[in-house]
Design a protein around this motif. Sequence first.
Motif, PDB file in Angstrom:
ATOM      1  N   ALA A 112       0.826  -1.211   0.000  1.00 26.67           N
ATOM      2  CA  ALA A 112       0.000   0.000   0.000  1.00 26.67           C
ATOM      3  C   ALA A 112       0.861   1.261   0.000  1.00 26.67           C
ATOM      4  O   ALA A 112       0.584   2.228  -0.728  1.00 26.67           O
ATOM      5  N   ALA A 116       1.235   4.283  -2.811  1.00 23.26           N
ATOM      6  CA  ALA A 116       1.099   5.704  -2.461  1.00 23.26           C
ATOM      7  C   ALA A 116       2.322   6.502  -2.891  1.00 23.26           C
ATOM      8  O   ALA A 116       2.203   7.618  -3.418  1.00 23.26           O
ATOM      9  N   GLY A 120      -0.250   6.604  -6.533  1.00 22.75           N
ATOM     10  CA  GLY A 120      -1.525   5.918  -6.650  1.00 22.75           C
ATOM     11  C   GLY A 120      -2.311   5.928  -5.356  1.00 22.75           C
ATOM     12  O   GLY A 120      -1.911   6.532  -4.358  1.00 22.75           O
ATOM     13  N   ASP A 121      -3.434   5.250  -5.359  1.00 24.48           N
ATOM     14  CA  ASP A 121      -4.317   5.168  -4.202  1.00 24.48           C
ATOM     15  C   ASP A 121      -4.606   3.688  -3.937  1.00 24.48           C
ATOM     16  O   ASP A 121      -5.341   3.047  -4.683  1.00 24.48           O
ATOM     17  N   ALA A 122      -4.002   3.160  -2.864  1.00 22.22           N
ATOM     18  CA  ALA A 122      -4.157   1.742  -2.550  1.00 22.22           C
ATOM     19  C   ALA A 122      -5.613   1.371  -2.293  1.00 22.22           C
ATOM     20  O   ALA A 122      -6.018   0.231  -2.519  1.00 22.22           O
ATOM     21  N   ALA A 123      -6.411   2.332  -1.823  1.00 21.73           N
ATOM     22  CA  ALA A 123      -7.823   2.067  -1.550  1.00 21.73           C
ATOM     23  C   ALA A 123      -8.590   1.721  -2.826  1.00 21.73           C
ATOM     24  O   ALA A 123      -9.676   1.133  -2.762  1.00 21.73           O
ATOM     25  N   LYS A 124      -8.017   2.071  -3.974  1.00 22.83           N
ATOM     26  CA  LYS A 124      -8.678   1.787  -5.246  1.00 22.83           C
ATOM     27  C   LYS A 124      -8.133   0.525  -5.914  1.00 22.83           C
ATOM     28  O   LYS A 124      -8.513   0.204  -7.038  1.00 22.83           O
ATOM     29  N   ALA A 129      -6.771  -3.319  -0.880  1.00 27.01           N
ATOM     30  CA  ALA A 129      -7.758  -2.766   0.045  1.00 27.01           C
ATOM     31  C   ALA A 129      -8.503  -3.863   0.805  1.00 27.01           C
ATOM     32  O   ALA A 129      -8.713  -3.763   2.024  1.00 27.01           O
TER      33      ALA A 129
END
Length: 211
Positions: A112, A116, A120-124, A129
Amino acid sequence: MLVVHHLGLSQSERIVWLCEELGLEYELKRYDRRADNRLAPDSYKALHPMGIAPVISDGDLVLGESAAICDYINARYGGGRLSPRPDDADFADYLFWFHWSNATYMATKMIAMGIAFSGGDAAKVPFVAERAQRSEELLERRLGEAPFLAGERLSLADIMMVYSLTTSRAFGAAPLTGLDNTQAYLRRIADRPAYQQAMAKAEPGMRPMID
């Protein structure tokens, strides 16, 4: 003499804490991260072929890898007292959490953070996630069942786990919002004199990230 080579804000914090919990005599050598990229200095990288923390030296022995170092110190200098015996009812739980802390939990966090750092966005990223959420839920449930990961007593499983929940968040990981059992666990850890002594030596001037 046992020498703990501690890189600031790194997993080698675990080894300092372990030595304090066991009441060992050891030499601590602390290395600051580089200012330009926050990585280890060349002097630290030269200690071990992997060039990463943690590293210990003990006479002619140079050993890396958190779990290997924890097992080595606990067995050689601690009489094995921070790991349940095979006939102990907590043995299987101990083995799971001792290995899970780095093999699943910390690895997921590192992925994650890598996403970042790359913008990028690890939640996506569903795989990351979902695994992160399952990990938090599993840990929260366990810490609602027992005061420590292996059961009633502190063990190497806790030594391995706590850095991932605390100091590692200095690199931008998400806070522990809503994880009441996990936060209570960290408060119990923070009350331990050995943990306080270890953090004062490993990260002088830094308030432990237990909230």
